[in-house]
Design a protein around this motif. Structure first.
Motif, mmCIF file in Angstrom:
data_model
loop_
_atom_site.group_PDB
_atom_site.id
_atom_site.type_symbol
_atom_site.label_atom_id
_atom_site.label_comp_id
_atom_site.label_asym_id
_atom_site.label_seq_id
_atom_site.Cartn_x
_atom_site.Cartn_y
_atom_site.Cartn_z
ATOM 1 N N TRP A 1 0.816 -1.210 0.000
ATOM 2 C CA TRP A 1 0.000 0.000 0.000
ATOM 3 C C TRP A 1 0.854 1.267 0.000
ATOM 4 N N ASP A 2 2.123 1.145 -0.343
ATOM 5 C CA ASP A 2 2.985 2.315 -0.519
ATOM 6 C C ASP A 2 2.502 3.097 -1.738
ATOM 7 N N ALA A 3 2.233 4.373 -1.566
ATOM 8 C CA ALA A 3 1.703 5.188 -2.666
ATOM 9 C C ALA A 3 2.662 5.263 -3.839
ATOM 10 N N ASP A 4 3.949 5.037 -3.589
ATOM 11 C CA ASP A 4 4.943 5.155 -4.648
ATOM 12 C C ASP A 4 5.517 3.800 -5.034
ATOM 13 N N ASN A 5 4.773 2.712 -4.782
ATOM 14 C CA ASN A 5 5.298 1.405 -5.183
ATOM 15 C C ASN A 5 5.227 1.259 -6.710
ATOM 16 N N LEU A 6 5.792 0.170 -7.204
ATOM 17 C CA LEU A 6 5.926 -0.018 -8.643
ATOM 18 C C LEU A 6 4.579 0.023 -9.360
ATOM 19 N N VAL A 7 3.591 -0.650 -8.832
ATOM 20 C CA VAL A 7 2.285 -0.679 -9.482
ATOM 21 C C VAL A 7 1.655 0.704 -9.515
ATOM 22 N N ASN A 8 1.694 1.411 -8.406
ATOM 23 C CA ASN A 8 1.042 2.721 -8.351
ATOM 24 C C ASN A 8 1.738 3.734 -9.257
ATOM 25 N N ARG A 9 3.068 3.658 -9.350
ATOM 26 C CA ARG A 9 3.776 4.519 -10.299
ATOM 27 C C ARG A 9 3.391 4.185 -11.735
ATOM 28 N N THR A 10 3.215 2.909 -12.001
ATOM 29 C CA THR A 10 2.874 2.483 -13.361
ATOM 30 C C THR A 10 1.446 2.876 -13.714
ATOM 31 N N ILE A 11 0.524 2.783 -12.754
ATOM 32 C CA ILE A 11 -0.845 3.261 -12.992
ATOM 33 C C ILE A 11 -0.813 4.712 -13.447
ATOM 34 N N ARG A 12 -0.098 5.537 -12.694
ATOM 35 C CA ARG A 12 -0.059 6.966 -13.009
ATOM 36 C C ARG A 12 0.558 7.208 -14.384
ATOM 37 N N ALA A 13 1.606 6.457 -14.705
ATOM 38 C CA ALA A 13 2.272 6.639 -15.997
ATOM 39 C C ALA A 13 1.341 6.274 -17.151
ATOM 40 N N ILE A 14 0.591 5.183 -17.008
ATOM 41 C CA ILE A 14 -0.341 4.778 -18.066
ATOM 42 C C ILE A 14 -1.455 5.800 -18.214
ATOM 43 N N LYS A 15 -2.044 6.221 -17.097
ATOM 44 C CA LYS A 15 -3.166 7.157 -17.178
ATOM 45 C C LYS A 15 -2.734 8.516 -17.716
ATOM 46 N N ASP A 16 -1.477 8.895 -17.487
ATOM 47 C CA ASP A 16 -0.970 10.144 -18.060
ATOM 48 C C ASP A 16 -0.831 10.036 -19.576
ATOM 49 N N ALA A 17 -0.385 8.858 -20.049
ATOM 50 C CA ALA A 17 -0.095 8.692 -21.476
ATOM 51 C C ALA A 17 -1.297 8.216 -22.277
ATOM 52 N N VAL A 18 -2.101 7.330 -21.683
ATOM 53 C CA VAL A 18 -3.240 6.735 -22.399
ATOM 54 C C VAL A 18 -4.463 6.769 -21.480
ATOM 55 N N PRO A 19 -5.009 7.948 -21.230
ATOM 56 C CA PRO A 19 -6.110 8.026 -20.262
ATOM 57 C C PRO A 19 -7.338 7.235 -20.672
ATOM 58 N N GLU A 20 -7.461 6.924 -21.972
ATOM 59 C CA GLU A 20 -8.662 6.239 -22.445
ATOM 60 C C GLU A 20 -8.690 4.759 -22.062
#
Length: 332
Positions: free
Chosen positions: A100-119
Motif C-alpha cells: 500500500w505504498d503510494a509510490d510502489n511499482l504498481v502505483n507509479r505504473t498506474i499513473r504513468a499509463i493514465k498520463d499517457a493513455v487516459p482512455e
C-alpha cells in the motif's frame, strides 16, 4: 430452448456449413478485441524487458515499456490492461507494507499509463503475495493465513491503487469479507466510481505455476493456498461465493482458471446475469504455446478456439495473455 427441426432430408445441417459466408451468418459466438483484458508484468528499471521462460512470448516490462504496450493495446481496441508486479525479494516482508505504498511499482505504473493513455482502463491486482515473504495472499501467523487482519491490509492496498488512478480493482486474495470492506472504504474516501472485478470463484489450481514464476513467487510460497482458494471439485460453492461478492458490492465477477471451469462460467452467467469474466491463466497459455512451438498444434487456431469457448460459455470478457496477438489477428 427445445431445438426443433424437420426430419431429414427436409433438414440438412450441412446446408449452412457450405460456404464461409453462410457459416459466418449463423455463428453464435463472436470475438472482438473489446472482449479482452491484457495481463502484463511490470518490473523496475528503464527501457528493458525480461522474457519469462515458462510463458513463451511473455516478458516482464519496465514501466516505460508498459506504457508503450498500453498505447498499442488501446490502438488495437483492447479496453483494459491489468498490472502484476515483479517485486524484488529484498522488498518482500512479513508485514507486506510495500503493498500500500503510494509510490510502489504498481502505483507509479498506474499513473504513468493514465498520463499517457487516459482512455484505456487500468486494472490492478489486490492480494499480498507479491509483497509477502511467505508467498501467500494474506498475512501468515504461526502457519495460518489469517483473515480479518489481511482484509484490513487489502483495504489499504485498494485505496492506494484507487488514489493512483486505477479504474478497476481485482481482489484476488479470496479472504472472507474483503469485497464489502473495500467497497465501503472506496465510498468513504470518495472513490465511488472505481469498479471492482472480483475474483469470486478462484480455484486452488495447478495451472498457476508460470504466473508465480513471472512475479517471483514460486520459490517463496510456504505450503499451499487450499485454505482460502476453492476446491477444484466444487461447483455449488462457486455460486455461493459469487452471490456473496455481488451482494457486498462487486460490479463484475471472475472465474479463475478458465478452460477447466467453463461449466462454472455458464452457471454463473445464467444464475446471476452479472458481467462475467474468465481468466485464461498462465498454465493454460503456456501449454498451448508450448504445443504450438513444438509443431503439435496450430497456434492461431487453438488460440481462437480457446478464446471463443469463453464467449460460448457466457463470458462477457476474458483476461488473456493472447490479447494482443488475438487483436492483431482480428484486425488483419
Amino acid at each position: 430452448m427445445q431445438p426443433l427441426s424437420a426430419p431429414y432430408p427436409a433438414t440438412r445441417f450441412r446446408r449452412l456449413k457450405r460456404t464461409p459466408a453462410l457459416r459466418a451468418m449463423v455463428q453464435e459466438a463472436t470475438l472482438t478485441p473489446a472482449d479482452f483484458i491484457w495481463p502484463v508484468f511490470v518490473m523496475e528499471g528503464a527501457d528493458a524487458e525480461d522474457p519469462i521462460p515458462s510463458m513463451p512470448g511473455v516478458a516482464r516490462l519496465t514501466t516505460d515499456r508498459i506504457v508503450k504496450a498500453a498505447q498499442e493495446a488501446h490502438g488495437l481496441g483492447i479496453p483494459a490492461i491489468c498490472l502484476f508486479p515483479y517485486t524484488e525479494q529484498a522488498l518482500k516482508t512479513e508485514d507486506c507494507a510495500m503493498a500500500w505504498d503510494a509510490d510502489n511499482l504498481v502505483n507509479r505504473t498506474i499513473r504513468a499509463i493514465k498520463d499517457a493513455v487516459p482512455e484505456i482502463a487500468v486494472m490492478t491486482d489486490i492480494a499480498l503475495d507479491p509483497y509477502n515473504v511467505n508467498g501467500h495472499d494474506g498475512f501468515v501467523v504461526d502457519g495460518e493465513i489469517i483473515n480479518d487482519e489481511s482484509v484490513e491490509a487489502l483495504v489499504k492496498m485498494a485505496l492506494a491503487q484507487a488514489e493512483a488512478g486505477a479504474d478497476i480493482l481485482g481482489p484476488s486474495d479470496m479472504m472472507d469479507g474483503r469485497i464489502g470492506a473495500i467497497r465501503q472504504a472506496l465510498e468513504a474516501e470518495g472513490h465511488r466510481n472505481v469498479a471492482i472485478l472480483s475474483y469470486a470463484a478462484k480455484y486452488a489450481s495447478a495451472f498457476y505455476g508460470p504466473f508465480r514464476d513471472a512475479v517471483g513467487a514460486s520459490a517463496r510460497l510456504v505450503g499451499d493456498k487450499k485454505t482460502y482458494q476453492m476446491n477444484p471439485a466444487n461447483s455449488d460453492e462457486a455460486l455461493r461465493l459469487i452471490a456473496r461478492d455481488l451482494t457486498e458490492g462487486a460490479d463484475m465477477i471472475m472465474v479463475k482458471p478458465g478452460m477447466p471451469y467453463l461449466d462454472i462460467c455458464r452457471r454463473a452467467k445464467e444464475t446471476f446475469g452479472a458481467p462475467t469474466f474468465a481468466y485464461q491463466v498462465s498454465g493454460e497459455y503456456a501449454m498451448l504455446q508450448a504445443a504450438s512451438q513444438n509443431g503439435w498444434l496450430d497456434g492461431d487456431a487453438v488460440m481462437f478456439e480457446s478464446l471463443t469457448a469463453f464467449k460460448r460459455a457466457g463470458c462477457d470478457g476474458i483476461l488473456t495473455y493472447f490479447a494482443v496477438d488475438a487483436a492483431r489477428a482480428l484486425a488483419s
